[in-house]
Write an enzyme that holds these catalytic residues in place. Structure first.
Site, PDB file in Angstrom:
ATOM      1  N   GLY A 202      11.966  -3.318  15.032  1.00 14.01           N
ATOM      2  CA  GLY A 202      12.706  -3.528  16.656  1.00 14.01           C
ATOM      3  C   GLY A 202      12.676  -2.142  17.030  1.00 14.01           C
ATOM      4  O   GLY A 202      13.518  -1.213  16.196  1.00 14.01           O
TER       5      GLY A 202
ATOM      6  N   ARG B  76      16.238   3.909  28.843  1.00  7.09           N
ATOM      7  CA  ARG B  76      16.449   4.070  27.562  1.00  7.09           C
ATOM      8  C   ARG B  76      17.746   3.904  27.047  1.00  7.09           C
ATOM      9  O   ARG B  76      18.044   3.200  26.045  1.00  7.09           O
ATOM     10  CB  ARG B  76      15.884   5.411  26.967  1.00  7.09           C
ATOM     11  CG  ARG B  76      15.428   5.413  25.752  1.00  7.09           C
ATOM     12  CD  ARG B  76      14.808   6.721  25.327  1.00  7.09           C
ATOM     13  NE  ARG B  76      14.283   6.672  23.922  1.00  7.09           N
ATOM     14  CZ  ARG B  76      13.345   6.075  23.410  1.00  7.09           C
ATOM     15  NH1 ARG B  76      12.541   5.506  23.935  1.00  7.09           N
ATOM     16  NH2 ARG B  76      13.477   6.233  22.163  1.00  7.09           N
TER      17      ARG B  76
ATOM     18  N   ALA C  13      10.428 -15.823  15.165  1.00  8.33           N
ATOM     19  CA  ALA C  13       9.574 -16.583  16.245  1.00  8.33           C
ATOM     20  C   ALA C  13       8.824 -15.881  17.282  1.00  8.33           C
ATOM     21  O   ALA C  13       8.038 -16.221  17.973  1.00  8.33           O
ATOM     22  CB  ALA C  13      10.273 -17.550  16.894  1.00  8.33           C
TER      23      ALA C  13
ATOM     24  N   ASP D 142       2.285   4.377  12.964  1.00  5.92           N
ATOM     25  CA  ASP D 142       1.858   5.678  13.391  1.00  5.92           C
ATOM     26  C   ASP D 142       0.987   6.305  12.358  1.00  5.92           C
ATOM     27  O   ASP D 142      -0.136   6.995  12.609  1.00  5.92           O
ATOM     28  CB  ASP D 142       2.870   6.493  13.703  1.00  5.92           C
ATOM     29  CG  ASP D 142       3.991   5.861  14.507  1.00  5.92           C
ATOM     30  OD1 ASP D 142       3.339   5.394  15.863  1.00  5.92           O
ATOM     31  OD2 ASP D 142       4.958   5.526  14.376  1.00  5.92           O
TER      32      ASP D 142
ATOM     33  N   HIS E 193       9.713   7.329  15.900  1.00  9.69           N
ATOM     34  CA  HIS E 193       8.710   6.421  16.390  1.00  9.69           C
ATOM     35  C   HIS E 193       8.689   6.096  17.664  1.00  9.69           C
ATOM     36  O   HIS E 193       9.171   5.287  18.491  1.00  9.69           O
ATOM     37  CB  HIS E 193       8.877   5.033  15.626  1.00  9.69           C
ATOM     38  CG  HIS E 193       7.934   3.869  16.370  1.00  9.69           C
ATOM     39  ND1 HIS E 193       6.561   3.975  15.964  1.00  9.69           N
ATOM     40  CD2 HIS E 193       8.049   2.637  17.142  1.00  9.69           C
ATOM     41  CE1 HIS E 193       5.883   3.035  16.802  1.00  9.69           C
ATOM     42  NE2 HIS E 193       6.807   2.336  17.297  1.00  9.69           N
TER      43      HIS E 193
ATOM     44  N   ARG F 168      12.458  -3.862  26.442  1.00  7.74           N
ATOM     45  CA  ARG F 168      12.906  -3.225  27.797  1.00  7.74           C
ATOM     46  C   ARG F 168      12.625  -4.131  28.864  1.00  7.74           C
ATOM     47  O   ARG F 168      11.467  -4.420  29.136  1.00  7.74           O
ATOM     48  CB  ARG F 168      12.208  -1.933  27.837  1.00  7.74           C
ATOM     49  CG  ARG F 168      12.717  -0.723  28.834  1.00  7.74           C
ATOM     50  CD  ARG F 168      11.734   0.137  29.201  1.00  7.74           C
ATOM     51  NE  ARG F 168      11.489   1.126  28.278  1.00  7.74           N
ATOM     52  CZ  ARG F 168      11.770   2.328  28.187  1.00  7.74           C
ATOM     53  NH1 ARG F 168      12.795   3.011  29.101  1.00  7.74           N
ATOM     54  NH2 ARG F 168      11.444   3.229  27.246  1.00  7.74           N
TER      55      ARG F 168
ATOM     56  N   GLY G 281       6.325 -11.519  14.266  1.00  9.70           N
ATOM     57  CA  GLY G 281       6.971 -12.383  13.391  1.00  9.70           C
ATOM     58  C   GLY G 281       5.782 -13.449  12.812  1.00  9.70           C
ATOM     59  O   GLY G 281       5.454 -13.868  11.608  1.00  9.70           O
TER      60      GLY G 281
ATOM     61  N   GLN H  69      24.130  -6.796  12.678  1.00 11.98           N
ATOM     62  CA  GLN H  69      23.182  -6.905  11.444  1.00 11.98           C
ATOM     63  C   GLN H  69      23.509  -6.146  10.218  1.00 11.98           C
ATOM     64  O   GLN H  69      23.516  -6.458   9.248  1.00 11.98           O
ATOM     65  CB  GLN H  69      21.591  -7.000  11.904  1.00 11.98           C
ATOM     66  CG  GLN H  69      21.447  -8.240  12.749  1.00 11.98           C
ATOM     67  CD  GLN H  69      20.030  -8.055  13.384  1.00 11.98           C
ATOM     68  OE1 GLN H  69      19.182  -7.430  12.865  1.00 11.98           O
ATOM     69  NE2 GLN H  69      19.607  -9.338  14.125  1.00 11.98           N
TER      70      GLN H  69
HETATM   71  N1  LIG Z   1       8.202   0.341  15.016  1.00  8.79           N
HETATM   72  C1  LIG Z   1       7.004   0.000  15.373  1.00  8.79           C
HETATM   73  O1  LIG Z   1       5.739   0.581  15.123  1.00  8.79           O
HETATM   74  C2  LIG Z   1       6.626  -1.112  16.371  1.00  8.79           C
HETATM   75  C3  LIG Z   1       5.366  -1.651  16.670  1.00  8.79           C
HETATM   76  C4  LIG Z   1       5.203  -2.679  17.492  1.00  8.79           C
HETATM   77  C5  LIG Z   1       6.429  -3.404  18.006  1.00  8.79           C
HETATM   78  N2  LIG Z   1       7.755  -2.812  17.783  1.00  8.79           N
HETATM   79  C6  LIG Z   1       8.741  -3.577  18.114  1.00  8.79           C
HETATM   80  O2  LIG Z   1       9.048  -4.600  17.293  1.00  8.79           O
HETATM   81  C7  LIG Z   1       9.933  -5.612  18.274  1.00  8.79           C
HETATM   82  C8  LIG Z   1       9.685  -6.900  17.934  1.00  8.79           C
HETATM   83  O3  LIG Z   1       8.120  -6.985  18.899  1.00  8.79           O
HETATM   84  P1  LIG Z   1       7.401  -8.458  19.154  1.00  8.79           P
HETATM   85  O4  LIG Z   1       6.282  -8.051  19.836  1.00  8.79           O
HETATM   86  O5  LIG Z   1       7.575  -9.374  17.897  1.00  8.79           O
HETATM   87  O6  LIG Z   1       8.678  -8.928  20.055  1.00  8.79           O
HETATM   88  P2  LIG Z   1       8.583 -10.660  20.562  1.00  8.79           P
HETATM   89  O7  LIG Z   1       9.487 -10.600  21.829  1.00  8.79           O
HETATM   90  O8  LIG Z   1       7.452 -11.314  20.511  1.00  8.79           O
HETATM   91  O9  LIG Z   1       9.742 -11.184  19.548  1.00  8.79           O
HETATM   92  C9  LIG Z   1      10.871 -10.708  19.295  1.00  8.79           C
HETATM   93  C10 LIG Z   1      11.786 -11.836  18.774  1.00  8.79           C
HETATM   94  O10 LIG Z   1      13.174 -11.492  18.204  1.00  8.79           O
HETATM   95  C11 LIG Z   1      14.023 -12.584  18.619  1.00  8.79           C
HETATM   96  N3  LIG Z   1      15.344 -11.864  18.889  1.00  8.79           N
HETATM   97  C12 LIG Z   1      15.930 -11.378  20.101  1.00  8.79           C
HETATM   98  N4  LIG Z   1      17.332 -11.037  19.495  1.00  8.79           N
HETATM   99  C13 LIG Z   1      17.476 -11.444  18.202  1.00  8.79           C
HETATM  100  C14 LIG Z   1      18.532 -11.305  17.368  1.00  8.79           C
HETATM  101  N5  LIG Z   1      19.797 -10.692  17.772  1.00  8.79           N
HETATM  102  N6  LIG Z   1      18.504 -11.799  16.096  1.00  8.79           N
HETATM  103  C15 LIG Z   1      17.384 -12.191  15.804  1.00  8.79           C
HETATM  104  N7  LIG Z   1      16.065 -12.489  16.615  1.00  8.79           N
HETATM  105  C16 LIG Z   1      16.161 -12.087  17.925  1.00  8.79           C
HETATM  106  C17 LIG Z   1      13.505 -13.138  20.062  1.00  8.79           C
HETATM  107  O11 LIG Z   1      14.052 -14.431  20.273  1.00  8.79           O
HETATM  108  C18 LIG Z   1      12.044 -12.906  19.768  1.00  8.79           C
HETATM  109  O12 LIG Z   1      11.557 -14.257  19.236  1.00  8.79           O
HETATM  110  C19 LIG Z   1      10.170  -4.757  19.676  1.00  8.79           C
HETATM  111  O13 LIG Z   1      11.153  -4.167  19.765  1.00  8.79           O
HETATM  112  C20 LIG Z   1       8.852  -4.001  19.417  1.00  8.79           C
HETATM  113  O14 LIG Z   1       8.986  -3.043  20.482  1.00  8.79           O
HETATM  114  C21 LIG Z   1       7.815  -1.738  16.896  1.00  8.79           C
HETATM  115  O1  LIG Z   2       5.224   1.616  21.763  1.00 11.67           O
HETATM  116  C1  LIG Z   2       5.503   0.570  21.923  1.00 11.67           C
HETATM  117  O2  LIG Z   2       6.590   0.340  22.856  1.00 11.67           O
HETATM  118  C2  LIG Z   2       5.266  -0.548  20.898  1.00 11.67           C
HETATM  119  C3  LIG Z   2       5.011  -0.159  19.655  1.00 11.67           C
HETATM  120  O3  LIG Z   2       6.505   0.593  19.286  1.00 11.67           O
HETATM  121  C4  LIG Z   2       3.753   0.641  19.110  1.00 11.67           C
HETATM  122  O4  LIG Z   2       3.803   1.558  18.646  1.00 11.67           O
HETATM  123  O5  LIG Z   2       2.930  -0.174  18.954  1.00 11.67           O
END
Ligand SMILES: NC(=O)c1ccc[n+]([C@@H]2O[C@H](COP(=O)([O-])OP(=O)(O)OC[C@H]3O[C@@H](n4cnc5c(N)ncnc54)[C@H](O)[C@@H]3O)[C@@H](O)[C@H]2O)c1
Ligand SMILES: O=C(O)C[C@H](O)C(=O)O
Length: 328
Positions: free
Chosen positions: A130, A98, A13, A159, A187, A92, A17, A112
């Site tokens: 995440g 961190r 959600a 990236d 990352h 965060r 997502g 998980q």
């Molecule tokens: N690797 C990458 O390149 C990259 C890029 C962008 C964002 N991210 C990361 O992706 C993650 C999600 O980003 P977002 O913008 O969708 O965040 P968001 O806060 O909009 O959504 C995260 C969702 O996860 C849910 N959640 C929390 N704990 C949970 C659990 N234990 N089980 C199931 N669901 C759970 C929350 O309720 C929320 O709806 C963040 O950690 C963000 O930093 C990673």
């Molecule tokens: O940099 C962040 O915290 C968000 C995400 O990992 C991104 O690379 O966009």
């Protein structure tokens, strides 16, 4: 049409997502002949919102959507899944170090990993999105002793795609003209976007840009792009992250293009001097659904110093979460 496969998405959600589910359901990830059953996991308070997302998924009447399971039970979410995209994570908060973030996410990715171990298909493909993605993937993997460690990957594809786009813009070409680019390591801002093997229209990239741009502009821009998006949008990247997740899973399943590779965060196996024990961004090719690290690339002193720096950061992250690994 093939038999349906089960695709779990956590944090379903959330904003990634919302950008991700409709594309998976539409067939963008696994192809127009591959029906999917979505398994959506959320925390209990987010279930009403998730229900709205399910209503919209149904309202799209996608030919490739064969069912939706929405739940707050991790054991239901991962039952018999072929794919798991672990997106939900603890963001965060103010004043959070961190270390606190790693600890909070350990509480999510440990259970998980165990649930995947107990319920997922034995050849499940897991992608952790995440953050901190590499170390969250390591925590999940370390809690899944019955699964092949190679089932667990972390996303550095965003990236990789950002680097393609920056280089295409600089050279006045299209991202499809660029081959053999690598994101090494974490990352995070220590990642190393490496152009030493990269070609643009078949010619070495580093002969087409100057070293000052590569070192002083390209590398920091790619490393800091996540922060730049957050500053501009007031929220972290969502559509581009979802798109990269689709690219990662599609290429892992359907294969990489001949004469090219992609970057994936995968368990280190000693290649390029990275001791096993972390999830490291490597150049990989995929054939018949299996990834392999591209071997034999020359690493000069410039690259080695940067690979060492990101490796050091991952080792430090690992040291901070080792107590969350399952004892077996
Ligand atoms: N690797 C990458 O390149 C990259 C890029 C962008 C964002 N991210 C990361 O992706 C993650 C999600 O980003 P977002 O913008 O969708 O965040 P968001 O806060 O909009 O959504 C995260 C969702 O996860 C849910 N959640 C929390 N704990 C949970 C659990 N234990 N089980 C199931 N669901 C759970 C929350 O309720 C929320 O709806 C963040 O950690 C963000 O930093 C990673
Ligand atoms: O940099 C962040 O915290 C968000 C995400 O990992 C991104 O690379 O966009």
């Amino acid at each position: 049409m093939k038999a349906p496969v089960r695709v779990a998405v956590t944090g379903a959600a959330g904003q990634i997502g919302y950008a991700l589910l409709f594309r998976i359901a539409a067939g963008d990830m696994l192809g127009p002949d591959q029906p999917v059953i979505l398994h959506l996991l959320e925390i209990t308070p987010a279930l009403p919102t998730l229900q709205g997302v399910v209503m919209e998924l149904n309202d799209c009447a996608f030919p490739t959507l064969a069912g939706v399971v929405a739940t707050d039970d991790v054991n239901v979410a991962f039952k018999d899944v072929d794919y798991a995209l672990l997106v939900g994570a603890r963001p965060r908060g103010p004043g959070m170090e961190r270390k606190d973030l790693l600890e909070a996410n350990g509480a999510i990715f440990g259970p998980q990993g165990k649930a995947l171990n107990d319920h997922a298909k034995r050849d499940v493909r897991v992608l952790v999105v995440g953050n901190p993605a590499n170390t969250n993937a390591l925590i999940a993997q370390q809690n899944a002793p019955d699964l092949d460690p190679k089932c667990f990957t972390a996303m550095v594809r965003l990236d990789h795609n950002r680097a393609l786009s920056q280089l295409a813009e600089k050279t006045g070409t299209h991202s499809t003209d660029i081959k053999k680019l690598t994101i090494w390591g974490n990352h995070s801002s220590t990642q190393y976007p490496d152009l030493h093997t990269t070609t643009v229209k078949g010619k070495p990239a580093l002969e087409q840009v100057d070293q000052a741009w590569y070192e002083g502009d390209f590398i920091p821009t790619v490393q800091q792009r996540g922060a730049a998006i957050i500053k501009a949008r007031g929220a972290s990247s969502a559509a581009s992250a979802a798109s990269a997740a689709i690219d990662h899973m599609r290429d892992w399943t359907l294969g990489t293009a001949e004469g090219d590779w992609v970057s994936m965060g995968i368990p280190s196996d000693g290649s390029y001097g990275i001791e096993p024990g972390v999830i490291f961004g490597y150049p990989v090719t995929v054939k018949d659904g299996k990834y392999a690290i591209v071997q034999g690339l020359a690493i000069n002193a410039f690259s080695q110093a940067r690979i060492d720096a990101t490796n050091k950061e991952l080792r430090e992250e690992r040291a901070g979460v080792e107590h969350l690994f399952a004892k077996n």
